[in-house]
Design a protein around this motif. Structure first.
Motif, PDB file in Angstrom:
ATOM      1  N   SER A  12       0.864  -1.082  -0.042  1.00  0.00           N
ATOM      2  CA  SER A  12       0.095  -0.057  -0.001  1.00  0.00           C
ATOM      3  C   SER A  12       0.703   1.172   0.026  1.00  0.00           C
ATOM      4  CB  SER A  12      -0.837  -0.166   1.326  1.00  0.00           C
ATOM      5  OG  SER A  12      -1.590   1.224   1.300  1.00  0.00           O
ATOM      6  N   ASP A  13       0.423   2.243  -0.639  1.00  0.00           N
ATOM      7  CA  ASP A  13       1.236   3.542  -0.946  1.00  0.00           C
ATOM      8  C   ASP A  13       0.135   4.654  -0.896  1.00  0.00           C
ATOM      9  OD1 ASP A  13       0.255   3.236  -3.204  1.00  0.00           O
ATOM     10  OD2 ASP A  13       1.764   3.985  -4.497  1.00  0.00           O
ATOM     11  N   LYS A  14      -0.889   4.461  -0.122  1.00  0.00           N
ATOM     12  CA  LYS A  14      -2.004   5.334  -0.144  1.00  0.00           C
ATOM     13  C   LYS A  14      -1.938   6.593   0.886  1.00  0.00           C
ATOM     14  CE  LYS A  14      -5.429   2.372  -1.611  1.00  0.00           C
ATOM     15  NZ  LYS A  14      -6.915   1.690  -1.606  1.00  0.00           N
ATOM     16  N   MET A  15      -0.982   6.429   1.920  1.00  0.00           N
ATOM     17  CA  MET A  15      -0.684   7.575   2.650  1.00  0.00           C
ATOM     18  C   MET A  15       0.605   8.438   2.282  1.00  0.00           C
ATOM     19  SD  MET A  15      -0.687   4.933   6.297  1.00  0.00           S
ATOM     20  CE  MET A  15      -0.108   3.849   5.421  1.00  0.00           C
ATOM     21  N   ASP A  16       0.503   9.493   2.732  1.00  0.00           N
ATOM     22  CA  ASP A  16       1.437  10.642   2.358  1.00  0.00           C
ATOM     23  C   ASP A  16       2.981  10.187   3.171  1.00  0.00           C
ATOM     24  OD1 ASP A  16       2.628  12.813   1.007  1.00  0.00           O
ATOM     25  OD2 ASP A  16       2.361  13.940   2.942  1.00  0.00           O
ATOM     26  N   LYS A  17       3.835  10.055   2.185  1.00  0.00           N
ATOM     27  CA  LYS A  17       5.342   9.716   2.797  1.00  0.00           C
ATOM     28  C   LYS A  17       5.274   8.547   3.779  1.00  0.00           C
ATOM     29  CE  LYS A  17       6.880  14.335   2.888  1.00  0.00           C
ATOM     30  NZ  LYS A  17       7.798  15.426   3.730  1.00  0.00           N
ATOM     31  N   ASN A  39       3.645 -13.741   7.511  1.00  0.00           N
ATOM     32  CA  ASN A  39       3.843 -12.574   6.923  1.00  0.00           C
ATOM     33  C   ASN A  39       3.518 -11.497   8.051  1.00  0.00           C
ATOM     34  OD1 ASN A  39       4.200 -13.269   4.113  1.00  0.00           O
ATOM     35  ND2 ASN A  39       2.151 -13.778   4.110  1.00  0.00           N
ATOM     36  N   LYS A  40       4.202 -10.577   7.900  1.00  0.00           N
ATOM     37  CA  LYS A  40       4.129  -9.306   8.842  1.00  0.00           C
ATOM     38  C   LYS A  40       4.037  -7.982   7.989  1.00  0.00           C
ATOM     39  CE  LYS A  40       5.213  -7.447  13.505  1.00  0.00           C
ATOM     40  NZ  LYS A  40       6.046  -7.660  14.706  1.00  0.00           N
ATOM     41  N   ASN A  41       3.282  -7.105   8.388  1.00  0.00           N
ATOM     42  CA  ASN A  41       3.096  -5.663   7.705  1.00  0.00           C
ATOM     43  C   ASN A  41       3.849  -4.715   8.551  1.00  0.00           C
ATOM     44  OD1 ASN A  41       1.710  -6.745   5.702  1.00  0.00           O
ATOM     45  ND2 ASN A  41      -0.294  -6.276   6.547  1.00  0.00           N
ATOM     46  N   TYR A  42       4.743  -3.770   8.024  1.00  0.00           N
ATOM     47  CA  TYR A  42       5.420  -2.727   8.569  1.00  0.00           C
ATOM     48  C   TYR A  42       5.087  -1.537   7.908  1.00  0.00           C
ATOM     49  CZ  TYR A  42       8.247  -6.554  10.748  1.00  0.00           C
ATOM     50  OH  TYR A  42       8.707  -7.412  11.561  1.00  0.00           O
ATOM     51  N   LYS A  43       4.681  -0.416   8.650  1.00  0.00           N
ATOM     52  CA  LYS A  43       4.701   0.684   8.096  1.00  0.00           C
ATOM     53  C   LYS A  43       6.122   1.508   7.991  1.00  0.00           C
ATOM     54  CE  LYS A  43      -0.229   1.417   9.214  1.00  0.00           C
ATOM     55  NZ  LYS A  43      -1.145   2.040  10.159  1.00  0.00           N
ATOM     56  N   ALA A  44       6.527   1.931   6.936  1.00  0.00           N
ATOM     57  CA  ALA A  44       7.765   2.364   6.636  1.00  0.00           C
ATOM     58  C   ALA A  44       8.027   3.954   6.203  1.00  0.00           C
ATOM     59  CB  ALA A  44       8.588   1.797   5.709  1.00  0.00           C
ATOM     60  N   HIS A  45       8.626   4.744   6.535  1.00  0.00           N
ATOM     61  CA  HIS A  45       8.823   6.015   5.969  1.00  0.00           C
ATOM     62  C   HIS A  45       9.274   6.327   4.629  1.00  0.00           C
ATOM     63  CE1 HIS A  45       8.689  10.362   6.631  1.00  0.00           C
ATOM     64  NE2 HIS A  45       9.841  10.655   6.316  1.00  0.00           N
ATOM     65  N   ASP A  46       8.566   6.726   3.667  1.00  0.00           N
ATOM     66  CA  ASP A  46       9.132   7.202   2.115  1.00  0.00           C
ATOM     67  C   ASP A  46       9.222   8.399   1.998  1.00  0.00           C
ATOM     68  OD1 ASP A  46       9.824   6.729  -0.526  1.00  0.00           O
ATOM     69  OD2 ASP A  46       7.860   6.164  -0.970  1.00  0.00           O
ATOM     70  N   GLU A  47      10.211   9.386   2.383  1.00  0.00           N
ATOM     71  CA  GLU A  47      10.214  10.543   2.184  1.00  0.00           C
ATOM     72  C   GLU A  47      10.069  11.295   1.126  1.00  0.00           C
ATOM     73  OE1 GLU A  47      10.659  14.508   3.626  1.00  0.00           O
ATOM     74  OE2 GLU A  47      11.085  12.627   4.883  1.00  0.00           O
ATOM     75  N   LYS A  48      10.458  10.773  -0.122  1.00  0.00           N
ATOM     76  CA  LYS A  48      10.098  11.383  -1.356  1.00  0.00           C
ATOM     77  C   LYS A  48       8.775  10.610  -2.263  1.00  0.00           C
ATOM     78  CE  LYS A  48      15.009  12.210  -1.774  1.00  0.00           C
ATOM     79  NZ  LYS A  48      16.100  11.823  -2.301  1.00  0.00           N
ATOM     80  N   GLY A  67       2.930   7.254  15.307  1.00  0.00           N
ATOM     81  CA  GLY A  67       2.351   6.288  16.245  1.00  0.00           C
ATOM     82  C   GLY A  67       2.746   5.151  16.158  1.00  0.00           C
ATOM     83  N   ASP A  68       2.878   4.593  14.906  1.00  0.00           N
ATOM     84  CA  ASP A  68       3.213   2.982  14.471  1.00  0.00           C
ATOM     85  C   ASP A  68       4.156   2.908  13.134  1.00  0.00           C
ATOM     86  OD1 ASP A  68       1.481   3.957  12.819  1.00  0.00           O
ATOM     87  OD2 ASP A  68       0.092   2.158  13.084  1.00  0.00           O
ATOM     88  N   LYS A  69       4.923   4.115  13.205  1.00  0.00           N
ATOM     89  CA  LYS A  69       6.199   4.185  12.094  1.00  0.00           C
ATOM     90  C   LYS A  69       7.312   3.984  12.741  1.00  0.00           C
ATOM     91  CE  LYS A  69       5.362   7.486   9.076  1.00  0.00           C
ATOM     92  NZ  LYS A  69       5.643   8.219   8.063  1.00  0.00           N
ATOM     93  N   ARG A  70       8.148   2.724  12.703  1.00  0.00           N
ATOM     94  CA  ARG A  70       9.481   2.698  13.120  1.00  0.00           C
ATOM     95  C   ARG A  70      10.410   2.220  12.023  1.00  0.00           C
ATOM     96  NH1 ARG A  70       5.953   3.903  16.476  1.00  0.00           N
ATOM     97  NH2 ARG A  70       6.134   3.775  18.754  1.00  0.00           N
ATOM     98  N   TRP A  71      10.186   2.346  10.748  1.00  0.00           N
ATOM     99  CA  TRP A  71      10.989   1.899   9.870  1.00  0.00           C
ATOM    100  C   TRP A  71      10.848   2.975   8.792  1.00  0.00           C
ATOM    101  CZ3 TRP A  71      13.265  -2.922  10.149  1.00  0.00           C
ATOM    102  CH2 TRP A  71      12.992  -3.756  11.329  1.00  0.00           C
ATOM    103  N   VAL A  72      12.291   2.774   8.049  1.00  0.00           N
ATOM    104  CA  VAL A  72      12.605   3.628   7.063  1.00  0.00           C
ATOM    105  C   VAL A  72      12.902   3.091   5.841  1.00  0.00           C
ATOM    106  CG1 VAL A  72      14.103   5.686   6.052  1.00  0.00           C
ATOM    107  CG2 VAL A  72      13.270   5.790   8.560  1.00  0.00           C
ATOM    108  N   VAL A  73      12.362   3.491   4.490  1.00  0.00           N
ATOM    109  CA  VAL A  73      12.552   2.787   3.379  1.00  0.00           C
ATOM    110  C   VAL A  73      14.312   3.151   3.052  1.00  0.00           C
ATOM    111  CG1 VAL A  73      12.379   2.418   0.976  1.00  0.00           C
ATOM    112  CG2 VAL A  73      10.404   3.049   2.303  1.00  0.00           C
TER     113      VAL A  73
END
Length: 81
Positions: A12-17, A39-48, A67-73
């Protein structure tokens, strides 16, 4: 201690960043020894906002961003076809 790294597919890429990345791990069943996929889902920060659905990405651990973002692309391994 080094930061953890994981590789998965963007689902999913529907959220901003932010992207949701599905990471699969394989372990044998404790009794029957058959290899099972977890399988496990992680929310990751995508700056660009570079990632799109279907991309294979590498994510690394970071300090809490929301709140639940602790990973970075870290990088895009393979773009979706």
């Amino acid at each position: 201690m080094p930061k953890k790294e994981k590789q998965g597919i963007v689902i999913s890429d529907k959220m901003d960043k932010t992207v949701v990345v599905k990471v699969a791990s394989y372990e044998p069943h404790p009794k029957y020894k058959k290899i099972i996929e977890f399988n496990k889902n992680y929310k990751a920060h995508d700056e660009k906002n570079e990632c799109s659905v279907g991309d294979t990405v590498r994510i690394i651990e970071s300090k809490p961003i929301s709140g639940d973002k602790r990973w970075v692309v870290e990088s895009i391994v393979e773009k979706a076809k």
